[in-house]
Design a protein around this motif. Sequence first.
Motif, PDB file in Angstrom:
ATOM      1  N   GLU A  59       1.101   4.325  -2.773  1.00 37.40           N
ATOM      2  CA  GLU A  59       1.105   5.756  -2.483  1.00 37.40           C
ATOM      3  C   GLU A  59       2.343   6.433  -3.070  1.00 37.40           C
ATOM      4  O   GLU A  59       2.272   7.566  -3.570  1.00 37.40           O
ATOM      5  CB  GLU A  59       1.044   5.982  -0.976  1.00 37.40           C
ATOM      6  N   ASN A  90       6.784  15.162  -0.278  1.00 39.51           N
ATOM      7  CA  ASN A  90       5.924  14.107   0.277  1.00 39.51           C
ATOM      8  C   ASN A  90       6.425  12.718  -0.105  1.00 39.51           C
ATOM      9  O   ASN A  90       6.253  11.756   0.653  1.00 39.51           O
ATOM     10  CB  ASN A  90       4.491  14.294  -0.216  1.00 39.51           C
ATOM     11  N   LYS A 127       7.201   9.501   2.302  1.00 39.35           N
ATOM     12  CA  LYS A 127       6.688   8.153   2.063  1.00 39.35           C
ATOM     13  C   LYS A 127       7.826   7.138   1.962  1.00 39.35           C
ATOM     14  O   LYS A 127       7.655   5.971   2.348  1.00 39.35           O
ATOM     15  CB  LYS A 127       5.855   8.121   0.783  1.00 39.35           C
ATOM     16  N   LYS A 136       1.825   6.934  -6.781  1.00 38.80           N
ATOM     17  CA  LYS A 136       0.907   8.048  -7.033  1.00 38.80           C
ATOM     18  C   LYS A 136       1.633   9.388  -6.874  1.00 38.80           C
ATOM     19  O   LYS A 136       1.411  10.318  -7.663  1.00 38.80           O
ATOM     20  CB  LYS A 136      -0.280   7.972  -6.086  1.00 38.80           C
ATOM     21  N   LYS A 175       0.828  -1.212   0.000  1.00 39.15           N
ATOM     22  CA  LYS A 175       0.000   0.000   0.000  1.00 39.15           C
ATOM     23  C   LYS A 175       0.858   1.256   0.000  1.00 39.15           C
ATOM     24  O   LYS A 175       0.557   2.238  -0.693  1.00 39.15           O
ATOM     25  CB  LYS A 175      -0.927  -0.004   1.208  1.00 39.15           C
ATOM     26  N   VAL A 176       1.943   1.237   0.791  1.00 41.35           N
ATOM     27  CA  VAL A 176       2.857   2.384   0.787  1.00 41.35           C
ATOM     28  C   VAL A 176       3.505   2.527  -0.589  1.00 41.35           C
ATOM     29  O   VAL A 176       3.691   3.643  -1.096  1.00 41.35           O
ATOM     30  CB  VAL A 176       3.924   2.237   1.885  1.00 41.35           C
TER      31      VAL A 176
END
Length: 366
Positions: A110, A242, A246, A113, A106-107
């Motif tokens: 992200e 960001n 992450k 994205k 999931k990370v």
Amino acid sequence: MCALVLLIICNIQLRAQDTLKLNYKEAEALLIKENLNILASHYDVKIAEAQTIQAKAWVNPYLHWNQDMYSVEKNEYFAYKRQALIQVDQTFSIAGKHTNTVRLAKVGLEINKLMLQDVTRSLIYELGIQFNDLSALQLKQEIYDDVLKKYEERISAGEKSLQIGSMAGNEVLRLKSELIALKTTYLESTTQLYNVMSNIREMLNLKPEVYIKAITSSEVRDTVINIADLYNGSMMYRPDYNLSLKNVLYAETNLKLQNSIAVPDINVGYQPLDRGSNYVRTYSGLVVEFSLPFFNRNTGNIMMAKSQLNKSDVLKRQKENQLLNEVNTAYMQWSSVKKCLDNYTDTFLNSIEELNQNANYNYNRK
């Protein structure tokens, strides 16, 4: 002479091309829709989504079937009635391996994205620079066209004046030499224009024969910018910053995963049927298997995960420092340009235009 020939060729090519008129907002929308780098980054997100789906899947159970292939006593093949074993195994991950694997995926989604956002941001920034350069070069060419026309008219009138003796020959020669120098500069500007337009066509995924006409707005905005707001906004919305955050989270999750991998999985099996191998009667039993972590405790991978976490934290601090310096530099440049542009009032520009017209008028009347 060579410069003149190249200039004629450039003008012929310009007329042969299809003209596409765009303002910056239209160019930006076309970039987001058609840029191939952005489209490729969308597929990276799709790949990460698929990896997340795969990470959620549990391990499939195993089915074991064991039987006699050949019986010496009865000279019979596949004598399953004398010897048969059926067993079903299922592997269970403990210590959070499955959970941490899903979290890591999931990370990763992200991160992809954010990488898509960062690619889009970088391309939009580059498009803004290229589009402004294109607009400036096209406006410069319009000025050159007007000046070249006036030079040619002045030279034509000067040659007629030379024939009747009202103008010196060296003055006509001076005008011709200035015209040649101006055409050389015009050619250099045209070359720059083609290079910039080629970059924009590549960014917008346009064909080589498309000639882009930049439409600029004459609207002037009196903008007030607070540098503190810029700092806060950049750290909140800049995808590259960001992304560094992450990456730290990804490294932390990976460290948890590697620690959980050090704990062995448990394999649970059930034998509903074991006939002829162990007991005369039909046997059913439970099987529990797991490896003994004597030699491999995943030590190396844990050490690598810790180092990756430390590296990600250092890169995050480096990105933060870079970001603040970029914002400060951009703010100082904006302030300097704004002070400079404030001098170019409408009154000043009208005075310059009037002075230029008077100079042309006085030169024509000697």
